[in-house]
Motif scaffolding. Structure first.
Motif, PDB file in Angstrom:
ATOM      1  N   SER A 253       0.816  -1.222   0.000  1.00  0.00           N
ATOM      2  CA  SER A 253       0.000   0.000   0.000  1.00  0.00           C
ATOM      3  C   SER A 253       0.844   1.263   0.000  1.00  0.00           C
ATOM      4  CB  SER A 253      -0.940   0.004   1.205  1.00  0.00           C
ATOM      5  OG  SER A 253      -1.881  -1.033   1.099  1.00  0.00           O
ATOM      6  N   HIS A 254       2.009   1.209   0.638  1.00  0.00           N
ATOM      7  CA  HIS A 254       2.904   2.366   0.653  1.00  0.00           C
ATOM      8  C   HIS A 254       4.301   1.866   0.954  1.00  0.00           C
ATOM      9  CE1 HIS A 254       4.625   6.159   2.561  1.00  0.00           C
ATOM     10  NE2 HIS A 254       4.386   6.469   1.302  1.00  0.00           N
ATOM     11  N   TYR A 256       8.013   1.376   1.889  1.00  0.00           N
ATOM     12  CA  TYR A 256       8.927   2.112   2.762  1.00  0.00           C
ATOM     13  C   TYR A 256      10.357   1.694   2.458  1.00  0.00           C
ATOM     14  CZ  TYR A 256      10.972   4.177   6.915  1.00  0.00           C
ATOM     15  OH  TYR A 256      11.738   4.947   7.770  1.00  0.00           O
ATOM     16  N   GLY A 259       8.114   5.095  -0.895  1.00  0.00           N
ATOM     17  CA  GLY A 259       6.756   5.537  -1.171  1.00  0.00           C
ATOM     18  C   GLY A 259       6.215   4.809  -2.394  1.00  0.00           C
ATOM     19  N   ALA A 261       2.614   2.917  -4.350  1.00  0.00           N
ATOM     20  CA  ALA A 261       1.770   1.745  -4.140  1.00  0.00           C
ATOM     21  C   ALA A 261       2.056   0.708  -5.219  1.00  0.00           C
ATOM     22  CB  ALA A 261       0.291   2.138  -4.178  1.00  0.00           C
ATOM     23  N   SER A 288      -0.970   2.781   6.219  1.00  0.00           N
ATOM     24  CA  SER A 288      -1.893   2.838   5.081  1.00  0.00           C
ATOM     25  C   SER A 288      -3.081   3.760   5.332  1.00  0.00           C
ATOM     26  CB  SER A 288      -2.415   1.434   4.768  1.00  0.00           C
ATOM     27  OG  SER A 288      -3.132   0.907   5.879  1.00  0.00           O
ATOM     28  N   ARG A 291      -3.611   8.345   3.475  1.00  0.00           N
ATOM     29  CA  ARG A 291      -3.601   8.536   2.023  1.00  0.00           C
ATOM     30  C   ARG A 291      -4.345   9.826   1.737  1.00  0.00           C
ATOM     31  NH1 ARG A 291      -1.759   5.900  -2.002  1.00  0.00           N
ATOM     32  NH2 ARG A 291      -2.558   6.232  -4.097  1.00  0.00           N
ATOM     33  N   HIS A 401       3.659  10.867  -3.915  1.00  0.00           N
ATOM     34  CA  HIS A 401       2.755   9.714  -3.887  1.00  0.00           C
ATOM     35  C   HIS A 401       1.483   9.989  -3.093  1.00  0.00           C
ATOM     36  CE1 HIS A 401       5.783   7.250  -5.805  1.00  0.00           C
ATOM     37  NE2 HIS A 401       6.657   7.559  -4.870  1.00  0.00           N
ATOM     38  N   ALA A 403       0.746  10.072   0.079  1.00  0.00           N
ATOM     39  CA  ALA A 403       0.451   9.066   1.102  1.00  0.00           C
ATOM     40  C   ALA A 403       1.599   9.005   2.096  1.00  0.00           C
ATOM     41  CB  ALA A 403       0.234   7.696   0.466  1.00  0.00           C
ATOM     42  N   GLY A 404       1.300   8.412   3.259  1.00  0.00           N
ATOM     43  CA  GLY A 404       2.337   8.104   4.224  1.00  0.00           C
ATOM     44  C   GLY A 404       2.675   9.227   5.182  1.00  0.00           C
TER      45      GLY A 404
END
Length: 471
Positions: A253-254, A256, A259, A261, A288, A291, A401, A403-404
Motif C-alpha cells: 500500500s505504501h 517504505y 513511497g 503503491a 496505510s 492517504r 505519492h 500518502a504516508g
C-alpha cells in the motif's frame, strides 16, 4: 468578556501558530468571570480564521492550524454555520501552560533548557492532535469497571475485546474479513515480523525482502539465520521472489522508504506466487491509513482468497512510537502453529493498554482522530511538496505519492545524501539519508523527510536549513 488584543512576533523563534495558541489560552484564562469559578464560562465567539489572519497579517492556514490545535485540546468548539467558540471549561482546565515564546531579552537562560526540537524527522505522529481526554476516559472506564483486565489475560493472543474491535477496524478501514480468533496482539510491528520469521522460516531458507527496506526487517532475518532474497523496486513495486524463496515481506500500500503503491497486476502476481504449499506472504501495512488523494487502496490481504497472506498492522504510527502495540491477522491454518510458537517462547504484548484501547476503538475515538490527523497531515504534505518544488528544484526532485508519514527528496547524483544529512544534524534537522537503508544495489541517493509532526513554520524552517546546506 475582554476584547481580543493579539500580537504576533514574526522575529521570535516560536512558530506563529504556537504564539497564537498561547495567546488564545491566555485570553481564556484572563477572561474568567465569577461563573468560571463555579465551573462554567460564558460562550465567546472567536473571529473567523479569515478575519483573524487579516488582522494579524499571517496566513489563514496558520490560524486554521491554531484553531484546530485548540479544538483538539478542548479549548475551542466549532459550531456549523455559527463559528468557533471558547468551550465552557473548569478553572483548573484553564490554567495556561507556560509561554512557548522565548524572550530574546532574557538576562540569563534557564538551566537545563530543553534542546531545540529536531526538524524533518520522518514517521512521527503529531500527538497534539491526539484526543488525550478521550483516551484518559477510556483508561478510567476500564480502571473503574474492569480493573482486572489491566493485569490479567488468559490468552496468549491478547485480550478478546481488543481482537474483536481490531476485526471491526480492519473490516471498515482495509476491507479485511477476519475473526477475533485470527488476530494476535503483538508488541509492535517489528515484534510481529520477528514472530513470523521464528514460526514460518526454518534456518537457511530464503526470505524475500524489499530493496530498499526498513532496516529492522533485515536485522531480524539475519538474527534468524535466513538467506535474504533482495526484491528490487521498480515502477510496479517490489519484484517477485526467485524460485527458491519461501517467504516474502512486502509493503504494497505504501512502500517504505521510497513511497508508492504496488500496481494491481503485481499484487495479483504476488498472490499467485503465494498460492503454493510452502509459500507465505507478510503484508506490512504500517501507515496505510494516511492517504491524501484518490480512493483508499485495498489491503492485499483483502484480495487473497487463497488465505496465504499474513497481515501486519501497528498502532505506533497512529498513537506514537512509544505505544508498542501491533497485531497480526493470520490465515486460519496458521493459528495453531503461532499459538505453539508463543507457548514455547513466552513472548507476547503488554496487557495493560489492551482493554483501554478496545474501549477507545469501540467508542469511535480512533476513527475521529484518524480523520482529523489525515486532514492535517495532507495539508502539511502539500505544503512540503510546494516548498521543495519552489525552492529546491535545482538540487533534486520530490517523489510525490500523496500518502504516508514521510516524503522522499531524491538528490542530484553529485550531492551525497549522507554528507548533507550529517551537516543538517548539526542544526537539529534530521532527515534520513536513503543510502542508509539496506539495498542490494546502493543506487538510491536522497533524503527521507518528515512532515506530520510539524507546523507550517517548522516545515519551512527545516527546508530553509536544507537549502542553506545544499547551496
Amino acid at each position: 468578556m475582554a476584547v481580543l488584543h493579539f500580537h504576533i512576533d514574526k522575529t521570535a523563534s516560536a512558530p506563529l501558530f504556537e504564539q497564537l495558541c498561547h495567546q488564545i489560552r491566555h485570553f481564556a484564562h484572563q477572561s474568567l468571570t465569577q461563573e468560571v469559578s463555579r465551573g462554567a464560562m460564558a460562550p465567546f465567539r472567536l473571529p473567523s480564521t479569515r478575519a483573524l489572519s487579516l488582522q494579524l497579517g499571517i496566513s489563514r492556514a496558520t490560524v486554521v492550524q491554531a484553531y484546530d490545535q485548540l479544538t483538539a485540546e478542548g479549548y475551542i468548539e466549532s459550531k456549523q454555520g455559527s463559528g468557533c467558540y471558547l468551550c465552557p471549561v473548569s478553572h483548573s482546565e484553564l490554567n495556561p501552560p507556560s509561554s512557548p515564546l522565548a524572550s530574546s531579552h532574557a538576562a540569563t537562560p534557564k538551566p537545563h533548557a530543553a534542546q531545540a526540537k529536531p526538524l524533518l524527522v520522518p514517521g512521527k505522529a503529531d500527538m497534539s492532535l491526539f484526543p488525550h481526554r478521550q483516551w484518559a476516559a477510556s483508561v478510567a472506564h476500564v480502571c473503574r469497571y474492569q480493573p482486572q483486565q489491566l493485569t490479567l489475560c488468559d490468552d496468549l493472543f491478547g485480550q478478546w475485546d481488543l481482537r474483536q474491535e481490531i476485526a471491526n477496524y480492519v473490516k471498515y478501514w482495509r476491507g479485511i474479513d477476519a475473526t477475533p480468533e485470527q488476530i494476535l496482539i503483538t508488541a509492535g510491528s517489528t515484534a510481529g515480523i520477528a514472530l513470523c520469521f521464528r514460526t514460518l522460516a526454518k534456518p537457511k531458507i530464503q526470505v524475500g525482502i524489499e530493496s530498499p527496506c526498513y532496516a529492522a526487517i533485515h536485522r531480524h532475518a539475519e538474527d534468524t539465520h535466513l538467506h535474504i532474497d533482495d526484491l528490487p523496486i521498480d515502477n510496479h513495486g517490489a519484484q517477485l521472489p526467485n524460485a527458491n524463496t519461501r517467504l516474502a515481506v512486502i509493503t504494497p500500500s505504501h512502500q517504505y522508504p521510497l513511497g508508492g503503491a504496488m500496481h494491481p497486476q503485481r499484487r495479483q502476481a504476488f498472490i499467485d506466487w503465494a498460492n503454493h504449499p510452502d509459500h507465505w506472504l507478510i503484508e506490512d501495512d504500517y501507515d496505510s491509513e494516511f492517504r491524501y488523494a484518490g480512493h483508499p487502496i485495498p489491503a492485499l490481504a483483502s484480495l487473497d482468497h487463497h488465505h496465504k497472506t499474513l497481515y501486519l498492522g501497528s498502532f505506533s504510527k497512529l498513537f506514537s512510537n512509544q505505544f508498542r502495540l501491533g497485531y497480526l491477522i493470520l490465515p486460519p491454518t496458521l493459528i495453531t502453529p503461532f499459538r505453539q510458537q508463543l507457548q514455547s517462547t513466552s513472548t507476547s504484548a503488554t496487557v495493560m493498554p489492551q482493554q483501554p484501547l478496545a474501549h477507545f476503538l469501540r467508542e469511535g475515538h480512533l476513527y475521529r482522530y484518524l480523520r482529523r490527523a489525515r486532514r492535517h497531515y495532507a495539508e502539511r504534505y502539500r505544503y512540503l511538496v510546494q516548498l521543495l518544488k519552489e525552492r529546491a528544484s535545482r538540487y533534486g526532485k520530490p517523489a510525490i505519492h500523496h500518502a504516508g508519514m514521510s516524503l522522499v527528496f531524491h538528490l542530484n547524483p553529485d550531492i551525497p545524501d549522507k554528507q548533507v544529512a550529517e551537516r543538517l544534524s548539526r542544526h537539529a534537522v534530521n532527515p534520513i539519508p536513503l543510502s542508509r537503508f539496506p539495498s542490494n544495489d546502493g543506487e538510491y541517493n536522497g533524503l527521507l523527510l518528515g512532515f506530520t509532526h510539524y507546523s507550517f513554520d517548522e516545515i519551512e524552517k527545516g527546508i530553509e536549513r536544507l537549502i542553506a546546506e545544499l547551496s
